[in-house]
Design an enzyme around this catalytic site. Sequence first.
Site, PDB file in Angstrom:
ATOM      1  N   GLY B  50     -41.149  31.144  24.496  1.00  0.00           N
ATOM      2  CA  GLY B  50     -39.845  31.679  24.125  1.00  0.00           C
ATOM      3  C   GLY B  50     -39.118  32.432  25.221  1.00  0.00           C
ATOM      4  N   ASP B  52     -36.910  32.989  28.434  1.00  0.00           N
ATOM      5  CA  ASP B  52     -35.874  32.188  29.082  1.00  0.00           C
ATOM      6  C   ASP B  52     -35.940  32.290  30.611  1.00  0.00           C
ATOM      7  OD1 ASP B  52     -34.820  31.474  26.557  1.00  0.00           O
ATOM      8  OD2 ASP B  52     -33.778  33.393  26.456  1.00  0.00           O
ATOM      9  N   HIS B  75     -28.875  32.051  50.335  1.00  0.00           N
ATOM     10  CA  HIS B  75     -28.196  30.834  49.893  1.00  0.00           C
ATOM     11  C   HIS B  75     -28.069  30.834  48.376  1.00  0.00           C
ATOM     12  CE1 HIS B  75     -32.439  29.880  49.507  1.00  0.00           C
ATOM     13  NE2 HIS B  75     -32.109  28.925  48.650  1.00  0.00           N
ATOM     14  N   ASP B  79     -33.135  30.724  42.309  1.00  0.00           N
ATOM     15  CA  ASP B  79     -34.268  31.606  42.627  1.00  0.00           C
ATOM     16  C   ASP B  79     -33.923  32.607  43.736  1.00  0.00           C
ATOM     17  OD1 ASP B  79     -34.137  29.326  44.235  1.00  0.00           O
ATOM     18  OD2 ASP B  79     -36.279  29.350  44.693  1.00  0.00           O
ATOM     19  N   HIS B 143     -30.770  23.340  54.597  1.00  0.00           N
ATOM     20  CA  HIS B 143     -31.536  23.383  53.343  1.00  0.00           C
ATOM     21  C   HIS B 143     -30.830  22.435  52.386  1.00  0.00           C
ATOM     22  CE1 HIS B 143     -34.080  24.930  50.243  1.00  0.00           C
ATOM     23  NE2 HIS B 143     -33.191  25.685  49.653  1.00  0.00           N
ATOM     24  N   ASP B 196     -40.474  30.963  55.013  1.00  0.00           N
ATOM     25  CA  ASP B 196     -40.599  30.111  53.816  1.00  0.00           C
ATOM     26  C   ASP B 196     -41.866  29.250  53.834  1.00  0.00           C
ATOM     27  OD1 ASP B 196     -40.160  28.247  51.765  1.00  0.00           O
ATOM     28  OD2 ASP B 196     -38.505  27.234  52.792  1.00  0.00           O
ATOM     29  N   ASN B 235     -27.003  20.715  44.974  1.00  0.00           N
ATOM     30  CA  ASN B 235     -27.191  19.960  46.207  1.00  0.00           C
ATOM     31  C   ASN B 235     -25.910  19.200  46.550  1.00  0.00           C
ATOM     32  OD1 ASN B 235     -28.044  18.537  48.415  1.00  0.00           O
ATOM     33  ND2 ASN B 235     -30.054  18.083  47.551  1.00  0.00           N
ATOM     34  N   SER B 367     -37.150  16.853  50.338  1.00  0.00           N
ATOM     35  CA  SER B 367     -37.268  18.281  50.044  1.00  0.00           C
ATOM     36  C   SER B 367     -36.321  19.083  50.925  1.00  0.00           C
ATOM     37  CB  SER B 367     -38.702  18.722  50.291  1.00  0.00           C
ATOM     38  OG  SER B 367     -38.788  20.124  50.147  1.00  0.00           O
ATOM     39  N   HIS B 369     -37.254  21.960  51.922  1.00  0.00           N
ATOM     40  CA  HIS B 369     -38.148  22.907  52.605  1.00  0.00           C
ATOM     41  C   HIS B 369     -38.893  22.199  53.732  1.00  0.00           C
ATOM     42  CE1 HIS B 369     -37.607  25.910  49.420  1.00  0.00           C
ATOM     43  NE2 HIS B 369     -37.557  24.857  48.612  1.00  0.00           N
TER      44      HIS B 369
END
EC number: 3.1.-.-
Lengths: 552, 552
Positions: B50, B52, B75, B79, B143, B196, B235, B367, B369
């Site tokens: 439950g 979010d 950026h 996240d 990226h 990263d 993207n 990707s 990354h």
Amino acid sequence: MVNTDKKQEIKIIPLGGLGEIGKNMYVIEDDKEIVIIDSGIKFPDSELFGIDYIIPNYSYLVENAHKIKGLFITHGHEDHIGGIPFLLKELQIPIYAGKLALGFIRSKLEEHRLLREATLYEITEEDTITFSSMEVSFFRTTHSIPDSFGIVVNTSMGNVVHTGDFKFDFTPIGPAPDLIRMGEIGRNGVLCLLSDSTNSEVPGISLSEKHIGNTIIDVVKKQEGRIIFATFASNVYRLQQVINASVLTNRKVFIAGRSMERAITLGRELGYIDAPDSTFISEFELRSLPSHEVTILCTGSQGEPFAALSRIASGRHRHIHIIPGDTVVFSSSPIPGNGLSVNRVINLLARAGADVIHHKLNDIHTSGHGAQEELKLMITLMKPKFFVPIHGEFRMQKMHRTLAIQCGVPEQNTYIIDNGDVLSITEGNDVAAVTGKVPANPVYIDGHGVGDIGRSVLNERKILAEHGMISVFLLRKDKVAFGKPQIISRGFVYVRQSEQLMDDIQTLVTSLVQAPLGKFELEKKIREALSGFIYEQIKRNPLIITRIIDLK
Amino acid sequence: MVNTDKKQEIKIIPLGGLGEIGKNMYVIEDDKEIVIIDSGIKFPDSELFGIDYIIPNYSYLVENAHKIKGLFITHGHEDHIGGIPFLLKELQIPIYAGKLALGFIRSKLEEHRLLREATLYEITEEDTITFSSMEVSFFRTTHSIPDSFGIVVNTSMGNVVHTGDFKFDFTPIGPAPDLIRMGEIGRNGVLCLLSDSTNSEVPGISLSEKHIGNTIIDVVKKQEGRIIFATFASNVYRLQQVINASVLTNRKVFIAGRSMERAITLGRELGYIDAPDSTFISEFELRSLPSHEVTILCTGSQGEPFAALSRIASGRHRHIHIIPGDTVVFSSSPIPGNGLSVNRVINLLARAGADVIHHKLNDIHTSGHGAQEELKLMITLMKPKFFVPIHGEFRMQKMHRTLAIQCGVPEQNTYIIDNGDVLSITEGNDVAAVTGKVPANPVYIDGHGVGDIGRSVLNERKILAEHGMISVFLLRKDKVAFGKPQIISRGFVYVRQSEQLMDDIQTLVTSLVQAPLGKFELEKKIREALSGFIYEQIKRNPLIITRIIDLK
């Protein structure tokens, strides 16, 4: 007008295994007899809250029990034998299986206290089982477990061939796939081929098990600490290869996990695993031997939370704790849906100080299912008139059909069918056709309950899971509240951090219960008002239970 | 004895993003000032019933609010910016971000009605933001979203460099990564590099976005029906490439999904997407144009159940239904945990009659990354004294550390730290050290509630999800039951199919309530007896709620 001159007909009815991976079960039927191939279970995904296993609906078999001649098992994986105890609780059916599968079935039936009543026959590729109208024989394939067979059901209309799970491994650990026999079957004519679609989207050909063996030796040779090797217990060939690599590098093997112990014991008893007693060590020797002389062979390569590897990773294993220099090898690839669990275990192992080698980094695992070129080889050997892709989700069935067409099966002779579809092949007809539907809904098993959980219970669990619940309990006398409404919540909010909200809910309910309504009317009113209020306040939809008792 | 001659010290404190993928947030602090880098959210896995979103605990920031100079955004991915509305509800902080990220932040703040109070600054790689003791500047990276920056925080002790998410794409769609500037930063000296780690386990170098563009053109050229192209809305480069391929093949583009519409609008406004108005069509034109002139660009490439693609696949989309000849392209790879959802959507699309092209079958995604060689290039350019692998699970941090050591960073200068760890770099000390811990537990957001759900509520939800619940209400007077006990279950069993069990439970409870025990004692006794009985009968452990009311 009754047609007395009845035409011959055979039916092929999948009860499980189509449009999905798991719970394989196929019925081959003519006027007089039924032969069943496999009786598997499926493991639930995360949306089937609390469900332990899923099995097919057996009602068609129960209704036609008098026609059933036997259950024939292609090999000993859970998605092919796991349903047997549940089936035998409903029906007495003789079971025919290869030696290793039979070993797993026996131990399963023993656990369920069903072994004594069961009728079990061991079969080999030399056997032909003859009934009055059908005849069943077997051909040897290769797969990720020894003793894997394809099955030929000879009917009055021709041969129906079921491949079981297979790959073509030309350098296998056990016996090679019997291509010559397959060619013979093809030459004699195949009416319908049911073939494994699992890897129909994978181009090329799968790696040989022997290639994995070489990788295992390379990996083991390089390590100076302990090797912790996780794989499927039923992959007895893989276990043999780990044992071989250990013997070669002067390591002793400790076995962790109940199903791994069982597989090693059974494999050695039946002659599939070749290793002297001195290879295996107890937990005492595990403690005293230097690290470079130890291999730990364990279950849990799919991140299963109660398997040995998860317990090792989280420090909950009785005998095994990660020490510096340990290398953990995942000899498996995560089944879709297990990715997060595997990931969690890998991170725990890394944190505990182990090096982790997994599928992404090495040729440390190969699939037991043939890729496109192998599937085409099977179709080319069998040259079937009709083709039914089995064992797979729709997308895999669809791709497998495309491969069959590429190999010369006419498109109109290929059938993507669903569980429960009755595919009929009738004398004189050039095409087969789906002529009916039998019950084939999934049956859920939770604990000891079989079939007592369905959509509505699962929907309640979903709401409970995502939003929790609130119950309101109220006493009344002559439609007047007697004491204050009792409000209890679970899985809803931290009651201590949400005092205001809980107070508001109490106030709301207390005001609602003043209305001199009938019991059910008031219960409904409380549910609606509460649901609206809570959604407005915190955007949640808990399950609301109301119960009013009118005192006499 | 007080040391008045206090040594200089800077602290690096990750509040989120270490040991995990998501909710990135990093604090760089000296005696006087704090600079924050990124403020992300994380999406829950299936065990967080439950929930979010998950955000970091902001209490350290609230306590040190007077020192905070600004939030700097690398950026515009969720996240990295998704937590901003929650942060701004607690603290007024000026935000510095590149043009596109700022666009996404603005629309997010508008939705939360926070835009008017927010202080937002647009930055470019030319800018240097100077505070009294720190200075912040930026360098351009590549990226999977335009305007991605690395951040340099110049402190009195030296430069702390945070890479943001990056890859080295030498043939990008937008501007190239600024290698010369990175070299300059390295030459001037980097005290500590935070880099990263997402793809630190992937060998080699990632594919260029331009390579994907070529695949897209190849795929689009081959199709004679409609193309339904699913990818991440953010993207923007990928969107541009789909638009280019469509223009090249005389297709018009229909946009499906709210976040896709928003991204296209923003991208065009800010000049990241170059396409004439006539490229885009309404639902009316969608219906009238021939199939080979239509591209549908949509969200839902991760199988998200409410995104456009899921709705299309299941026949729930208002304007788009699958027709024969449709080709659906998944330009993404499933994030771990989304595998099953993606799989479900692919099967639905295949059943509806579409051809599906996904990541396994083509070079249709890359990707954002960098893989190992790219990570090494960054370390080699920056030549940092200290190295902290960020953005990643433990296994990825560990592998990234190994790469840094391979590139010449001394092992004792590399730090695998956790969320909340205070990494201190002190004047005159040759090594950094973790000198403290600040709160960094995950904060759960469910609906409008922030932090009102924690372990205990989640544990209740887990039990409710897996076993359901049973509640027992009882009235008593003078410790004698008044009427029969009220038993209500939810998510437990099909009551109709389990009448015997429910009767037995009623009988058991009725017999228990005869005992003239105190209220709490009897409640406990009922819970224990019921729990034992139910487990014995059907091996389930429902949540049991008891409430006894003693009438006066």
